[in-house]
Motif scaffolding. Structure first.
Motif, PDB file in Angstrom:
ATOM      1  N   VAL A 119      11.523 -43.918  21.876  1.00 21.10           N
ATOM      2  CA  VAL A 119      11.276 -42.826  22.808  1.00 21.10           C
ATOM      3  C   VAL A 119       9.962 -42.154  22.434  1.00 21.10           C
ATOM      4  CG1 VAL A 119      12.172 -40.691  23.800  1.00 21.10           C
ATOM      5  CG2 VAL A 119      13.762 -42.451  23.025  1.00 21.10           C
ATOM      6  N   GLU A 120       9.128 -41.919  23.418  1.00 18.76           N
ATOM      7  CA  GLU A 120       7.865 -41.215  23.168  1.00 18.76           C
ATOM      8  C   GLU A 120       7.645 -40.137  24.210  1.00 18.76           C
ATOM      9  OE1 GLU A 120       4.272 -43.413  23.801  1.00 18.76           O
ATOM     10  OE2 GLU A 120       5.243 -44.866  25.129  1.00 18.76           O
ATOM     11  N   ASP A 121       7.078 -39.022  23.780  1.00 16.78           N
ATOM     12  CA  ASP A 121       6.731 -37.941  24.701  1.00 16.78           C
ATOM     13  C   ASP A 121       5.469 -38.328  25.458  1.00 16.78           C
ATOM     14  OD1 ASP A 121       8.869 -36.317  23.805  1.00 16.78           O
ATOM     15  OD2 ASP A 121       7.674 -35.689  22.072  1.00 16.78           O
ATOM     16  N   VAL A 122       5.531 -38.251  26.791  1.00 12.75           N
ATOM     17  CA  VAL A 122       4.393 -38.706  27.604  1.00 12.75           C
ATOM     18  C   VAL A 122       3.787 -37.599  28.455  1.00 12.75           C
ATOM     19  CG1 VAL A 122       5.140 -41.103  27.682  1.00 12.75           C
ATOM     20  CG2 VAL A 122       5.982 -39.516  29.414  1.00 12.75           C
ATOM     21  N   GLY A 123       4.335 -36.413  28.391  1.00 13.78           N
ATOM     22  CA  GLY A 123       3.747 -35.335  29.180  1.00 13.78           C
ATOM     23  C   GLY A 123       4.638 -34.118  29.229  1.00 13.78           C
TER      24      GLY A 123
END
Length: 424
Positions: free
Chosen positions: A146-150
């Motif tokens: 999971v990665e934060d994209v905005g």
């Protein structure tokens, strides 16, 4: 004898506020937390796999994504992107799901380097550094990242900002949010360029939805209003009790709204709204469900749905079923066409139900649906995720009924001929 409860699928280490199921992977995604308070309760998003073994549903935790000091209060899925309402922001997280490679190794002896992976413990044996037991990663176990994209600001209240609801358009080109400041904000997705924002209500928003063709946005506020918008222009304000003179204007307020398809009617569209009493009384009055024409916005049917105050609403992909949760923990499933109650467990959670979701109409879900007509998940502040399965109702095809009727008629004629030889 204790109260009847639905089967418990999963229990999180924090209060759960929202749940969804990814149609593509079949993953259950649920989230919540203790917020910024220093109580030791963490905040996170949990990814679960759903299985059906021997007719019994079970869930396995695959991955935990911590969200620091912000609890996720609501969320929606846009493909592989999660839009999460966290305090005054709408945070966007992208998740990827793949199978582990056979040569993949754990990053630490205790397995803490990859807390999101499903593992099995191997037999005893020396590790590379001479240690004892080593957790071996299951070769075919699914892996998640999971990665934060905005992030966008969904509420600008000067005190205690809170994004109350978030929603993607059906074609995933728009992202909407409603805040405690009464504003609706719409962004183009995935660029996150703001398209427009407008003051929709004089009090905080309760719910928001957008029609499948993106022509209308429906908003529900605590100011007793349910409004239909065309872009940022007010199209019509809904009034559900016009034909109910016993109900005055400020007796009820809207709680939730959802657009839905109509099974076997491709061009038809419905809107469902929930109305709850504005004031608590010693003898609680009924709550109501209203079904609207989703294009003309005329009320088609209104029915009471019990004395327990409704806290959340969900609609199945096909538009056939409605799910209701209450502030006292009860869970119900209704037929969308007639608004008839089909399933109900009183106080299944014992505390406010915060969100519901139906098993999607997708290939990944067929294997875990089993011999059930509908399957729904519920989450609550009690940290539990429960599963509600409704077995297929027995029915006969029309042709079989007609053949049976024909045989009865023939049998009756033969009987009359036997009793009265000159009958025919």
């Amino acid at each position: 004898m204790g109260k009847r409860r639905a089967p418990e699928l999963y229990r999180a280490p924090f209060p759960l506020y929202t749940v969804n199921i990814d149609p593509k992977t079949g993953l259950i995604i649920t989230a919540g937390g203790g917020g910024a308070s220093k109580t030791g309760i963490k905040n996170g998003v949990h990814f679960l796999s759903l299985d059906l073994v021997g007719g019994v549903h079970s869930a396995t935790l695959l991955h935990t994504h911590e969200t620091d000091t912000r609890a996720t209060m609501n969320m929606c899925l846009g493909g592989d992107v999660i839009a999460a309402g966290q305090d005054g922001s709408c945070s966007l997280m992208k998740f990827s799901h793949h199978l582990a490679r056979q040569d993949e190794k754990p990053s630490a002896k205790d397995g803490s380097g990859d807390k999101g992976a499903a593992r099995k413990r191997g037999g005893k044996g020396p590790s590379a550094d001479g240690g004892g037991d080593v957790p071996q990663m299951k070769q075919d176990s699914p892996q998640l990242s999971v990665e934060d994209v905005g992030e966008v600001q969904g509420d600008l209240s000067p005190q205690d900002p809170c994004v109350k609801c978030v929603r993607f358009s059906a074609d995933l080109t728009l992202l909407l949010s409603g805040g405690a400041d009464g504003y609706v904000r719409v962004w183009e997705f995935p660029s996150l360029k703001e398209k427009f924002n407008f003051k929709a209500h004089n009090d905080e928003l309760e719910d928001i939805d957008i029609s499948h063709d993106k022509k209308h946005i429906v908003t529900v506020g605590r100011d007793f209003a349910c409004s239909v918008w065309s872009g940022d222009q007010l199209a019509v304000g809904l009034c559900w009790h016009e034909s109910m003179p016993q109900i005055t204007e400020k007796m009820y307020r809207y709680k939730a709204c959802r657009f839905a398809k109509v099974e076997d009617q491709k061009d038809a569209l419905r809107l469902y709204t929930i109305q709850i009493p504005h004031k608590r009384e010693r003898k609680p009055p009924q709550c109501y469900i209203t079904k609207w024409d989703g294009r003309a916005f005329l009320p088609l049917l209104t029915k009471p749905c019990g004395n327990e105050v409704i806290s959340c609403l969900a609609v199945s992909d096909s538009g056939t079923f409605l799910g209701l949760g209450t502030v006292t923990g009860s869970v119900g499933i209704y037929i969308a066409f007639s608004l008839q109650k089909l399933y109900f467990i009183q106080e299944s959670h014992g505390i406010v139900v915060t969100d519901l979701t139906f098993l999607p109409d997708a290939p990944k879900s067929k294997a875990v649906k089993g011999d059930n007509e509908v399957v729904m998940l519920s989450v609550a502040v009690d940290s539990r995720c429960q599963i509600h399965a409704l077995s297929n109702r027995r029915s006969f095809p029309l042709w079989l009924v007609l053949v049976f009727c024909g045989l009865m008629v023939v049998g009756l004629i033969l009987l009359l001929q036997a009793l009265f030889p000159g009958f025919i």
